[in-house]
Design an enzyme around this catalytic site. Structure first.
Site, mmCIF file in Angstrom:
data_model
loop_
_atom_site.group_PDB
_atom_site.id
_atom_site.type_symbol
_atom_site.label_atom_id
_atom_site.label_comp_id
_atom_site.label_asym_id
_atom_site.label_seq_id
_atom_site.Cartn_x
_atom_site.Cartn_y
_atom_site.Cartn_z
ATOM 1 N N ASP A 243 -33.509 -13.751 -11.092
ATOM 2 C CA ASP A 243 -33.115 -12.840 -11.472
ATOM 3 C C ASP A 243 -30.908 -12.621 -11.109
ATOM 4 O O ASP A 243 -31.145 -13.528 -10.791
ATOM 5 C CB ASP A 243 -33.746 -11.316 -11.697
ATOM 6 N N HIS A 266 -29.603 -14.526 -12.025
ATOM 7 C CA HIS A 266 -28.262 -14.191 -13.689
ATOM 8 C C HIS A 266 -27.126 -13.706 -12.817
ATOM 9 O O HIS A 266 -26.559 -13.297 -14.264
ATOM 10 C CB HIS A 266 -29.430 -12.981 -13.711
#
Length: 419
Positions: A243, A266
């Protein structure tokens, strides 16, 4: 003569003989000098070392939760203590809160490995946190050891991995809650159940020399999460997870992230902000000197429709991108749910954002993407010294609507929002 007195005598001679010391304007303030010397002497004499092995921990992978609790109680109630987790040892811990306030400053030296219990029922009282430092001031957590969240069992039971399962909470591996004057440095943190490190309602934080890792497909495993925290510096961090490498959310201000290596993951995100029609504020955020490789986003600001508040005074500077999808993105219509989000006019205001000296390659055709609100357009967005290409060869595109994104470009900017 004792070692302590010899040290004090040496320090006095050094300070009095140091040439630059006498070059300072005005007369030397000997009262300050001797007060500092006296403080050093008292500190050397009063440090108490608390070894978890002396409280029943074996370091053989067996449950050491009770021993850690006892050791913390002793260290926290002592003046100037150091809690030691020995090298080449493996300690299994169930959820545990190291609670303050403590009698004075305290250092936790993790030289070995601390590993989370894989028994999910051990978290039945609180499914959201594993290791917690709460209400502790003047705390340092360091030592070069490893914190292992043992997250595989949690990932396998995540609705993001198996959509037939209900969505449930999972623990953050390491949480600092309401701490002041905090140093977290030189640790390896890996395979968190969910987020790896979270700073919540903290003031005066230094996080440096951290290595944070988890598989690219591990769900919601943010590297460093910052919420309602002020005056925090994150430096020299290597982060690769499933993430955001760094996520900065509501209530955070005066945040500096520098010397960051990010990927996979991310990217570096401000937000999400304004979910559930909530009010959110972040300000004075700087990301300066970072390298992102193979991430699904680069530097991102994301807000939900229907929210309110602002994200302002933000700088992204001196950043290298290598094969990054969505290198620069502002998304005021962020939606992270199964059903489509309804259109709403309210939005978190995004303003005064600088993108400076950002270069590299994009894995998508759109290197710059500004999806801004009609009613609360992005304001005072400045691009300066931008050079992002697709695969290092083809020209990339910028998707910007001049009606809802007020952009200024300085110097060479490629791709351009104004052409």
């Amino acid at each position: 003569m004792s070692l302590q007195r010899r040290f004090i005598l040496f320090l006095v001679v050094f300070l009095l003989s140091f040439p630059c010391y006498y070059s300072l304007p005005g007369k030397p303030n000997f009262n300050i000098v001797f007060k500092r010397i006296d403080k050093v002497g008292r500190s050397l004499a009063s440090v108490k070392t608390v070894n978890v092995n002396h409280y029943g921990a074996k370091g053989d992978g067996s449950d050491a939760t009770k021993a850690f609790k006892k050791a913390w109680k002793t260290a926290c109630s002592s003046r100037g203590s150091v809690l030691v987790v020995p090298k080449n040892k493996n300690y299994l811990l169930k959820p545990i809160t190291f609670e303050g306030p403590c009698k004075s400053s305290i250092t936790v030296q993790i030289h070995g490995t601390v590993r989370a219990s894989g028994d999910r029922s051990a978290y039945r009282n609180d499914m959201t946190r594993w290791l917690v430092f709460e209400n502790v001031h003047n705390l340092a957590v360091e030592g070069g050891g490893t914190i292992n969240g043992n997250g595989k069992i949690w990932w396998e039971n995540s609705c993001k991995v198996n959509d037939s399962l209900p969505c449930k909470d999972a623990p953050t591996a390491l949480t600092f809650y309401n701490c002041k004057n905090l140093v977290l440095k030189n640790l390896k943190i890996k395979n968190a159940q969910k987020m790896h490190v979270s700073f919540e309602k903290c003031v005066g934080v230094q996080a440096l020399g951290l290595k944070i890792t988890a598989p690219e497909d591990s769900p919601n495993t943010d590297g460093i999460h910052v919420t309602s925290t002020q005056n925090i510096r994150i430096s020299s961090a290597v982060i690769g997870t499933g993430d955001d490498c760094i996520s900065i959310v509501n209530g955070s201000r005066k945040v500096l992230a520098t010397g960051i290596t990010c990927g996979p993951g991310h990217g570096i995100s401000i937000g999400s902000l304004g979910s559930g029609n909530s009010e959110a504020h972040v300000s004075d955020i700087t990301v300066n000197v970072a390298t992102l490789s193979g991430t699904t986003n680069g530097v991102r600001i994301k807000t939900w429709q229907g929210g309110s508040g602002s994200a302002s005074n933000i700088k992204f500077q001196n950043i290298k991108m290598h094969n990054v999808d969505n290198p620069i993105i502002i998304d005021q219509k962020y939606c992270d749910q199964d059903e489509p989000c309804k259109s709403q006019s309210l939005a978190v205001q995004v303003k005064n954002v600088l993108y400076q000296n950002i270069k590299g390659t994009s894995s998508s055709n759109e290197a710059i993407k500004l999806v801004c609100s009609d009613k609360f357009p992005c304001r005072e967005i400045v691009f300066q010294g931008i050079d992002i290409q697709v695969g290092g060869k083809a020209a990339a595109k910028a998707v910007c609507n001049s009606n809802n994104a007020k952009v200024t470009e300085k110097g060479d900017v490629s791709p351009s929002c104004t052409t």
